[in-house]
Design a protein around this motif. Structure first.
Motif, short mmCIF file in Angstrom:
data_model
loop_
_atom_site.label_atom_id
_atom_site.label_comp_id
_atom_site.label_asym_id
_atom_site.label_seq_id
_atom_site.Cartn_x
_atom_site.Cartn_y
_atom_site.Cartn_z
N ILE A 4 -26.45 75.75 119.21
CA ILE A 4 -27.06 76.83 119.46
C ILE A 4 -28.30 77.29 118.72
CG2 ILE A 4 -26.42 79.73 119.36
CD1 ILE A 4 -23.83 79.20 119.63
N PRO A 5 -29.09 77.66 119.44
CA PRO A 5 -30.63 77.88 118.35
C PRO A 5 -30.28 79.09 117.62
CG PRO A 5 -30.80 78.64 120.97
CD PRO A 5 -29.40 78.10 120.84
N LYS A 6 -31.43 78.97 116.66
CA LYS A 6 -31.64 80.25 115.75
C LYS A 6 -31.17 80.07 114.34
CE LYS A 6 -33.41 84.61 117.47
NZ LYS A 6 -34.78 84.17 117.48
N GLN A 7 -31.67 80.62 113.33
CA GLN A 7 -31.34 80.72 111.97
C GLN A 7 -30.98 79.55 111.20
OE1 GLN A 7 -28.13 83.33 113.35
NE2 GLN A 7 -29.12 84.99 113.09
N SER A 8 -30.93 79.46 109.81
CA SER A 8 -30.51 78.28 109.16
C SER A 8 -30.96 78.01 107.60
CB SER A 8 -30.88 77.05 109.85
OG SER A 8 -31.50 76.08 109.05
N VAL A 9 -29.94 77.04 106.83
CA VAL A 9 -30.65 76.53 105.84
C VAL A 9 -29.81 76.77 104.36
CG1 VAL A 9 -32.56 75.53 104.28
CG2 VAL A 9 -32.85 76.24 106.59
N ALA A 10 -30.25 76.19 103.02
CA ALA A 10 -29.43 76.31 101.69
C ALA A 10 -29.71 75.42 100.67
CB ALA A 10 -28.11 76.50 102.25
N GLN A 11 -28.67 75.20 99.69
CA GLN A 11 -28.91 74.61 98.52
C GLN A 11 -28.26 73.20 98.44
OE1 GLN A 11 -26.72 77.81 96.53
NE2 GLN A 11 -25.68 76.16 95.58
N LYS A 12 -28.22 72.49 97.23
CA LYS A 12 -27.41 71.25 96.85
C LYS A 12 -27.35 71.05 95.62
CE LYS A 12 -26.17 66.66 97.69
NZ LYS A 12 -25.59 65.64 98.72
N ASP A 13 -27.84 69.68 95.09
CA ASP A 13 -27.74 69.52 93.63
C ASP A 13 -29.06 69.53 93.12
OD1 ASP A 13 -28.47 67.44 94.43
OD2 ASP A 13 -26.70 66.24 94.35
N GLY A 14 -29.25 69.32 91.85
CA GLY A 14 -30.67 69.07 91.25
C GLY A 14 -31.48 68.26 92.10
N ALA A 15 -31.06 67.06 92.32
CA ALA A 15 -32.07 66.11 92.74
C ALA A 15 -32.40 66.51 94.09
CB ALA A 15 -31.23 64.68 93.11
N THR A 35 -33.26 71.00 112.16
CA THR A 35 -34.63 71.60 111.94
C THR A 35 -35.58 70.92 112.95
OG1 THR A 35 -35.65 70.30 110.27
CG2 THR A 35 -34.42 72.42 109.86
N SER A 36 -36.64 71.65 113.39
CA SER A 36 -37.72 71.10 114.42
C SER A 36 -39.01 71.14 113.43
CB SER A 36 -37.88 71.74 115.56
OG SER A 36 -36.92 71.91 116.31
N HIS A 37 -39.99 70.48 113.79
CA HIS A 37 -41.19 70.37 113.26
C HIS A 37 -41.90 71.80 112.97
CE1 HIS A 37 -41.83 65.81 113.45
NE2 HIS A 37 -41.40 65.86 114.66
N GLY A 38 -42.38 71.75 111.80
CA GLY A 38 -42.98 73.10 111.49
C GLY A 38 -41.87 74.11 110.92
N TRP A 39 -40.75 73.64 110.63
CA TRP A 39 -39.79 74.64 110.09
C TRP A 39 -40.09 75.09 108.60
CZ3 TRP A 39 -35.88 73.52 105.88
CH2 TRP A 39 -36.03 72.32 105.47
N LEU A 40 -40.88 74.25 107.74
CA LEU A 40 -41.34 74.56 106.67
C LEU A 40 -42.82 75.02 106.80
CD1 LEU A 40 -39.83 72.49 104.05
CD2 LEU A 40 -39.26 74.74 104.41
N ASN A 41 -43.36 76.21 106.23
CA ASN A 41 -44.62 76.63 106.38
C ASN A 41 -45.13 77.57 104.88
OD1 ASN A 41 -43.97 79.40 107.00
ND2 ASN A 41 -43.33 78.65 108.96
N GLN A 42 -46.26 78.04 105.15
CA GLN A 42 -46.57 78.68 103.78
C GLN A 42 -45.81 79.85 103.71
OE1 GLN A 42 -50.89 79.02 103.24
NE2 GLN A 42 -51.02 76.63 103.45
N SER A 43 -45.24 80.24 104.57
CA SER A 43 -44.30 81.55 104.45
C SER A 43 -42.91 81.21 104.06
CB SER A 43 -44.51 82.42 105.79
OG SER A 43 -45.68 82.97 105.95
N GLY A 44 -42.70 80.17 104.12
CA GLY A 44 -41.16 79.61 103.82
C GLY A 44 -40.46 78.77 104.99
N ILE A 45 -39.43 79.50 105.30
CA ILE A 45 -38.56 78.53 106.49
C ILE A 45 -38.82 79.68 107.50
CG2 ILE A 45 -36.17 78.06 107.27
CD1 ILE A 45 -35.69 77.66 104.34
N ASP A 46 -39.16 78.67 108.77
CA ASP A 46 -38.94 79.56 110.22
C ASP A 46 -37.65 79.38 110.72
OD1 ASP A 46 -39.37 80.28 112.79
OD2 ASP A 46 -41.10 79.43 112.98
N PHE A 47 -36.79 80.18 110.51
CA PHE A 47 -35.40 79.99 111.10
C PHE A 47 -35.25 79.97 112.50
CE2 PHE A 47 -34.84 81.87 106.89
CZ PHE A 47 -33.87 81.25 106.37
#
Length: 231
Positions: free
Chosen positions: A5-16, A107-119
């Motif tokens: 299903i398309p739309k929305q996403s993302v999160a954290q993990k460990d220090g590395a 994620t698809s190309h361009g998911w990160l930009n200067q505004s952050g994440i494009d969900f």
């Protein structure tokens, strides 16, 4: 059961993982504070997706398993974020002892930009232990000489996925083919994706977006152990 299903996403993990993400964001002008904000945003979006698409889940835990679950290092390119989801019974001191699932955010190309994440540039794929086993059987069939699905199911339940193949009690029982970095073996897994084997990685090709993500072996190991390691 699995669905895309398309739309929305993302999160954290460990220090590395956070450091890797920070490096990618810094390359496009963001900073550590932006990374932390992005992680919080992503956790919220993942939870919202579950609430919207899995209304039968009335009590569950959602935690990030891998933020940058791919072999390639370019964070501005395609990637996959994985979340582990487990149900529980509400109590004063609840235990996570219910059904386990893993949510992939491709994620698809361009998911990160200067505004952050494009969900909007995310495709979701939810799997339980049965679907993950089916994926692993298909994956091992193209990455080794073993083609017997019943034997593979038994071996995968008893063993662990490691860099060189499948181990059972420290013995390598199913060795993977030794391929160079530019060699691939492909299986048409479903209407949504193809699975590819290449040296030490699981390649997932999404037919809808034509994006290819190569998951690192460590992330495959983590997911498999999450589902089947009862220690």
């Amino acid at each position: 059961m699995a669905f895309l299903i398309p739309k929305q996403s993302v999160a954290q993990k460990d220090g590395a993982a956070v450091a890797a993400v920070a490096g990618g964001l810094l390359a496009i002008g963001a900073g550590i504070a932006a990374v932390e904000q992005m992680k919080e945003q992503a956790e919220l979006r993942a939870t919202q997706w579950v609430l919207s698409n899995r209304p039968e889940l009335e009590s569950f835990s959602l935690k990030t398993l891998a933020f940058n679950g791919k072999k390639m290092k370019d964070m501005s390119s395609t990637s996959v974020i994985t979340y582990k989801i487990q149900e529980f019974n509400p109590a004063m001191d609840p235990e996570l002892d219910g059904k386990k699932q893993v949510l992939f955010g491709f994620t698809s190309h361009g998911w990160l930009n200067q505004s952050g994440i494009d969900f909007d540039k995310v495709r979701w794929y939810l799997v339980d232990d049965v679907e993950w086993m089916n994926m692993m059987i298909a994956y091992v069939k193209v990455s080794s000489d073993e083609k017997d699905e019943s034997a593979l199911n038994k071996t995968l339940l008893e063993g662990k996925v490691v860099n060189k193949g499948i181990k059972v009690k420290s013995k390598l029982v199913i060795p993977f083919f030794k391929l160079t970095g530019d060699m691939y073996v492909v299986t048409d897994y479903s209407s949504e994706m193809k699975l590819l084997y290449n040296e030490r990685s699981l390649g997932i090709f999404l037919k809808d977006t034509r994006d290819l993500v190569q998951m690192g072996r460590g992330d495959i190991i983590d997911i498999h152990e999450y589902f089947f390691d009862n220690d």
